[in-house]
Design an enzyme around this catalytic site. Sequence first.
Site, PDB file in Angstrom:
ATOM      1  N   LYS A  79       0.837  -1.199   0.000  1.00 14.91           N
ATOM      2  CA  LYS A  79       0.000   0.000   0.000  1.00 14.91           C
ATOM      3  C   LYS A  79       0.867   1.241   0.000  1.00 14.91           C
ATOM      4  O   LYS A  79       1.905   1.307   0.687  1.00 14.91           O
ATOM      5  CB  LYS A  79      -0.901  -0.019   1.233  1.00 14.91           C
ATOM      6  N   SER A 149      -9.503   1.760   2.842  1.00 12.56           N
ATOM      7  CA  SER A 149      -8.643   2.556   1.979  1.00 12.56           C
ATOM      8  C   SER A 149      -7.585   1.735   1.243  1.00 12.56           C
ATOM      9  O   SER A 149      -6.891   2.242   0.376  1.00 12.56           O
ATOM     10  CB  SER A 149      -7.929   3.632   2.818  1.00 12.56           C
ATOM     11  N   SER A 173      -9.982  -0.699   6.905  1.00 12.66           N
ATOM     12  CA  SER A 173      -9.395  -0.465   5.586  1.00 12.66           C
ATOM     13  C   SER A 173      -8.663  -1.651   4.974  1.00 12.66           C
ATOM     14  O   SER A 173      -8.295  -1.605   3.804  1.00 12.66           O
ATOM     15  CB  SER A 173      -8.439   0.741   5.644  1.00 12.66           C
TER      16      SER A 173
END
Length: 482
Positions: A79, A149, A173
């Site tokens: 990420k 996210s 997330s």
Amino acid sequence: MTPADLTLAAAAAAIRDRRLSPVELVESVLDRITRVEPGLGAYATVTADRARASARAAEEEIAAGHHRGPLHGVPMGLKDLIDVAGTATSAGSRVRDGHRAGTDSTVAARLSEAGAVLVGKTHTHEFAYGLITPQTRNARNPDRVAGGSSGGSAVAVAAGTATFALGTDTGGSIRVPAALNGVVGLKPTYGLVPRHGVTALSWSLDHVGPITRTVEDAALVLPALAGYDPRDPASVRSGPPDHRPAPEPDLTGLRVGVPHTYYFDHVDPEVEAAVRRAVDRLSDLGARLTEVGVPLARYIQATQWGLMVPEATAYHARTLRDTPDRYAEDVRVLLEAGELMPAGDHLRAQRARTLMRREWARLLTEVDVIAAPAVPLTAVPAGRESVTWPDGTVEAVSDAYVRLSAPADITGFPALTLPVGHDHAGLPIGMQLLGRPFEEATLLRTGHAYERTAPAVRPREHAPRDTVPGTGGGDAGIPAGA
């Protein structure tokens, strides 16, 4: 099928036994990226040259008899909040234009030491402050949201453009996008995985964990991540236990709590039905089901926002003042709202969290695992902002997605989501398992038992049906929920 479709466990075994080389695996994943990434937008940056060089190095090491373990030579995505030396950490924001990390984050360094191969940095909702990841499309239906996210990480794993990936979880997330894309997401116990070198959203809520195709795969990644790091004040000193699930799907004696409050309130009927069928499967495997109530449920949303909002605003105080126009509007509004929140609200949220931890700990003396929906509805169409429930209640999509994930972030207890079916549109449905602190092994054992005995799920329609050398072709290695 191609090597890009292999689970981590299958790929690791093939590499270990010299039936598949890291170079073949990485090239297969890079080829998949070339073909499907333009329509998905999972990656902020693809590090193809670096990946090829790392794969060649891994192949040479393994040929020389130095096999580092199950992650050696396996392609991963990180990420784009996670620092990797020499690469950008944009956090999905123009605020970070021109940024390059000087050193590796702890988790990136540990994965590199384990021999994993970085193929790219995956998209995040700006600074992880959202549940949509607007740059990215759902891997199962590009007209639907990816979730957030860590949407890029979940889509990359689901689409075969990474064998595994890392995400972060502050209000769901990791688990939300994993559930919406039909893959596995593990939020470890708070403090088990160090966050040094990972851009913060909310210091007291942030977690780092793996997104994988199967529960077995998550159990292979977690030991490489876990362990004390003095640079993270929340890091714990306990060494990582053996997280590998038992080979046989026997859950005899396991006490599974099924909530009769909160977790099945305002949930799509198809989601509820699929999760209850999965819970019944746990019972068939020997688990003992018990109805439980969720403690202090009415305070969950207020506590989540009371912790997260002021902490996020504090982190961004300088840049919000100096360059507010460089934030996306939805994130800037949340950050500005944090400036209006009284300190007393944050203190009350801290007190509420203390009470919740105590009551959840008490609840988890009565059961070993709690089983519930991961999210209350499947992936909504892109651009949809709210959902109206049958009783007329209108809820923001972001609030709906975070609602069932927040308790594990507030308490810091571990939570695992895994795919357990599809709705009428073919969109994935996820079940969430929650457990006691530092008992990830119990969650992984439970989830692995379910996936070992779950009905076969069709492979992705776009996936080529080539035969992987040494696997015998057919459906071997097709990821659960793919």
